[in-house]
Write an enzyme that holds these catalytic residues in place. Structure first.
Site, PDB file in Angstrom:
ATOM      1  N   SER A  14       0.853  -1.198   0.000  1.00 36.50           N
ATOM      2  CA  SER A  14       0.000   0.000   0.000  1.00 36.50           C
ATOM      3  C   SER A  14       0.882   1.238   0.000  1.00 36.50           C
ATOM      4  CB  SER A  14      -0.877   0.013   1.266  1.00 36.50           C
ATOM      5  OG  SER A  14      -1.450   1.294   1.455  1.00 36.50           O
ATOM      6  N   TYR A  74      -2.133  -0.966  10.228  1.00 33.19           N
ATOM      7  CA  TYR A  74      -2.170  -1.279   8.794  1.00 33.19           C
ATOM      8  C   TYR A  74      -0.893  -0.774   8.109  1.00 33.19           C
ATOM      9  CZ  TYR A  74      -3.886  -1.283   3.955  1.00 33.19           C
ATOM     10  OH  TYR A  74      -4.043  -1.495   2.604  1.00 33.19           O
TER      11      TYR A  74
HETATM   12  N1  LIG Z   1      -8.701  -0.767  -1.796  1.00 32.01           N
HETATM   13  C1  LIG Z   1      -7.640   0.013  -1.752  1.00 32.01           C
HETATM   14  O1  LIG Z   1      -7.716   1.214  -2.028  1.00 32.01           O
HETATM   15  C2  LIG Z   1      -6.293  -0.559  -1.356  1.00 32.01           C
HETATM   16  C3  LIG Z   1      -5.215   0.315  -1.348  1.00 32.01           C
HETATM   17  C4  LIG Z   1      -3.958  -0.184  -1.008  1.00 32.01           C
HETATM   18  C5  LIG Z   1      -3.801  -1.518  -0.707  1.00 32.01           C
HETATM   19  N2  LIG Z   1      -4.875  -2.342  -0.710  1.00 32.01           N
HETATM   20  C6  LIG Z   1      -4.638  -3.744  -0.395  1.00 32.01           C
HETATM   21  O2  LIG Z   1      -5.196  -4.523  -1.418  1.00 32.01           O
HETATM   22  C7  LIG Z   1      -5.556  -5.800  -0.893  1.00 32.01           C
HETATM   23  C8  LIG Z   1      -6.994  -6.090  -1.256  1.00 32.01           C
HETATM   24  O3  LIG Z   1      -7.796  -5.080  -0.663  1.00 32.01           O
HETATM   25  P1  LIG Z   1      -9.321  -4.827  -1.070  1.00 32.01           P
HETATM   26  O4  LIG Z   1      -9.479  -3.371  -1.239  1.00 32.01           O
HETATM   27  O5  LIG Z   1      -9.722  -5.738  -2.146  1.00 32.01           O
HETATM   28  O6  LIG Z   1     -10.016  -5.230   0.302  1.00 32.01           O
HETATM   29  P2  LIG Z   1     -11.366  -6.060   0.580  1.00 32.01           P
HETATM   30  O7  LIG Z   1     -12.357  -5.750  -0.486  1.00 32.01           O
HETATM   31  O8  LIG Z   1     -11.702  -5.817   1.995  1.00 32.01           O
HETATM   32  O9  LIG Z   1     -10.917  -7.582   0.369  1.00 32.01           O
HETATM   33  C9  LIG Z   1     -10.022  -8.206   1.249  1.00 32.01           C
HETATM   34  C10 LIG Z   1      -9.812  -9.613   0.793  1.00 32.01           C
HETATM   35  O10 LIG Z   1      -8.909 -10.276   1.702  1.00 32.01           O
HETATM   36  C11 LIG Z   1      -9.505 -11.499   2.129  1.00 32.01           C
HETATM   37  N3  LIG Z   1      -9.064 -11.829   3.473  1.00 32.01           N
HETATM   38  C12 LIG Z   1      -9.134 -11.055   4.594  1.00 32.01           C
HETATM   39  N4  LIG Z   1      -8.642 -11.724   5.646  1.00 32.01           N
HETATM   40  C13 LIG Z   1      -8.264 -12.949   5.187  1.00 32.01           C
HETATM   41  C14 LIG Z   1      -7.705 -14.089   5.794  1.00 32.01           C
HETATM   42  N5  LIG Z   1      -7.396 -14.122   7.116  1.00 32.01           N
HETATM   43  N6  LIG Z   1      -7.444 -15.162   5.031  1.00 32.01           N
HETATM   44  C15 LIG Z   1      -7.744 -15.161   3.708  1.00 32.01           C
HETATM   45  N7  LIG Z   1      -8.267 -14.104   3.071  1.00 32.01           N
HETATM   46  C16 LIG Z   1      -8.535 -13.006   3.808  1.00 32.01           C
HETATM   47  C17 LIG Z   1     -11.010 -11.244   2.055  1.00 32.01           C
HETATM   48  O11 LIG Z   1     -11.735 -12.445   1.879  1.00 32.01           O
HETATM   49  P3  LIG Z   1     -12.497 -13.242   3.037  1.00 32.01           P
HETATM   50  O12 LIG Z   1     -13.104 -12.237   3.952  1.00 32.01           O
HETATM   51  O13 LIG Z   1     -13.476 -14.083   2.285  1.00 32.01           O
HETATM   52  O14 LIG Z   1     -11.460 -14.082   3.696  1.00 32.01           O
HETATM   53  C18 LIG Z   1     -11.076 -10.437   0.764  1.00 32.01           C
HETATM   54  O15 LIG Z   1     -11.042 -11.312  -0.343  1.00 32.01           O
HETATM   55  C19 LIG Z   1      -5.295  -5.736   0.608  1.00 32.01           C
HETATM   56  O16 LIG Z   1      -4.035  -6.290   0.899  1.00 32.01           O
HETATM   57  C20 LIG Z   1      -5.280  -4.250   0.877  1.00 32.01           C
HETATM   58  O17 LIG Z   1      -4.528  -3.923   2.023  1.00 32.01           O
HETATM   59  C21 LIG Z   1      -6.131  -1.901  -1.019  1.00 32.01           C
END
Ligand SMILES: NC(=O)c1ccc[n+]([C@@H]2O[C@H](COP(=O)([O-])OP(=O)(O)OC[C@H]3O[C@@H](n4cnc5c(N)ncnc54)[C@H](OP(=O)(O)O)[C@@H]3O)[C@@H](O)[C@H]2O)c1
Length: 260
Positions: A152, A165
């Site tokens: 991130s 985070y």
């Molecule tokens: N959205 C943004 O703007 C942004 C920016 C920078 C970085 N990121 C990073 O991008 C990645 C994806 O984020 P997102 O925005 O798609 O978030 P999200 O929509 O909240 O999705 C998170 C994903 O992680 C899975 N997950 C959470 N805990 C888990 C566990 N213990 N074991 C296995 N799977 C797990 C969830 O699935 P389940 O709940 O089904 O397990 C879900 O598929 C993350 O690493 C986040 O930090 C996002």
């Protein structure tokens, strides 16, 4: 340096036929990545805890996929996923450690030690367990491989209220660089993708509120939030032959958020 290029140049940027493990596949960014790799002809193993969401996603993909229900914070779950995929497809070409959480927005003084640990267990330990499981299988098969970690922009620019985070993502970035050095001789590259701000359940605190959403837009050089189509390109590149000499890098996809 010779100015001649081999006949094989330019290296293919295709991921057709690649065997890809994608954690966090059921989430906002994960679903986009799953579709992009599937449309690119890769086979995708979909990893998350929510079995129903994975089944729904698998049914919507154009290509072959595997459903692997697993908790990335659990070492044995990661080992099981790596073994199942290797047995099914003969190996793993790319492991994308994308699962992540950001459950609270609170100061260090208000945060419980349990919450702090929970975030590190998923965002940092999960990358450690996944990379170990992936690299063991890749070294066993002996054909190299790619590990890509979603970090991130907050790894570089922590925000107040998001200390756990931000630290977890900074730790994952350091782990990527250490792994790159340790695994390079095995033909395994390890890189990070650092997204800026994309609309997903993770960022709903900001997208729900016009002023908060605008604050992000105003601090992004391109002047908008990231769109689905903005993200997958760097992951496809890092999984393809075109990035053979890229390792230990952080590729930032933030519309210039870190410039301002
Ligand atoms: N959205 C943004 O703007 C942004 C920016 C920078 C970085 N990121 C990073 O991008 C990645 C994806 O984020 P997102 O925005 O798609 O978030 P999200 O929509 O909240 O999705 C998170 C994903 O992680 C899975 N997950 C959470 N805990 C888990 C566990 N213990 N074991 C296995 N799977 C797990 C969830 O699935 P389940 O709940 O089904 O397990 C879900 O598929 C993350 O690493 C986040 O930090 C996002």
């Amino acid at each position: 340096m010779s100015i001649q290029l081999p006949d094989s140049f330019p290296a293919s940027s295709s991921v057709a036929g690649r065997r890809v493990v994608l954690t966090g596949a059921s989430g906002g960014l994960g679903r986009v990545l799953a579709l992009a790799f599937s449309q690119g002809g890769a086979r995708v193993a979909l990893v998350a805890r929510n079995q129903g969401a994975l089944e729904k996603l698998a049914g919507s993909l154009p290509g072959e996929s595997l459903i692997c229900q697993a908790d990335v914070s659990n070492a044995a779950d990661n080992d099981r996923v790596a073994e199942v995929v290797t047995q099914a497809w003969g190996g793993i070409d790319t492991w994308i450690a994308n699962a992540g959480i950001s459950p609270v927005l609170e100061s260090v003084l208000d945060m419980s030690p349990e919450t702090w640990r929970q975030v590190q267990q998923v965002n940092l330990d999960g990358v450690f367990h996944g990379a170990r499981a992936a690299a063991s299988q890749m070294i066993g098969v002996g054909q190299g491989g790619r590990i890509v970690v979603t970090t991130s922009v907050l790894a570089e620019r922590p925000r107040q209220g998001l200390s756990a985070y931000s630290v977890s993502k900074a730790g994952a970035t350091a782990l990527v660089k250490a792994l790159a050095m340790e695994l390079g001789s095995h033909g395994i590259t390890v890189n990070a993708v650092a997204p800026g701000w994309f609309d997903s359940p993770l960022t709903s605190f900001w997208t729900r509120n016009l002023n908060r959403s605008k604050e992000i837009t105003d601090h992004t050089a391109i002047g908008r939030w990231g769109l689905s189509e903005d993200l997958p390109g760097v992951y496809l590149f890092l999984a393809s032959d075109a990035s053979a000499f890229v390792t230990g890098s952080v590729l930032t996809v933030d519309g210039g958020y870190l410039c301002l």
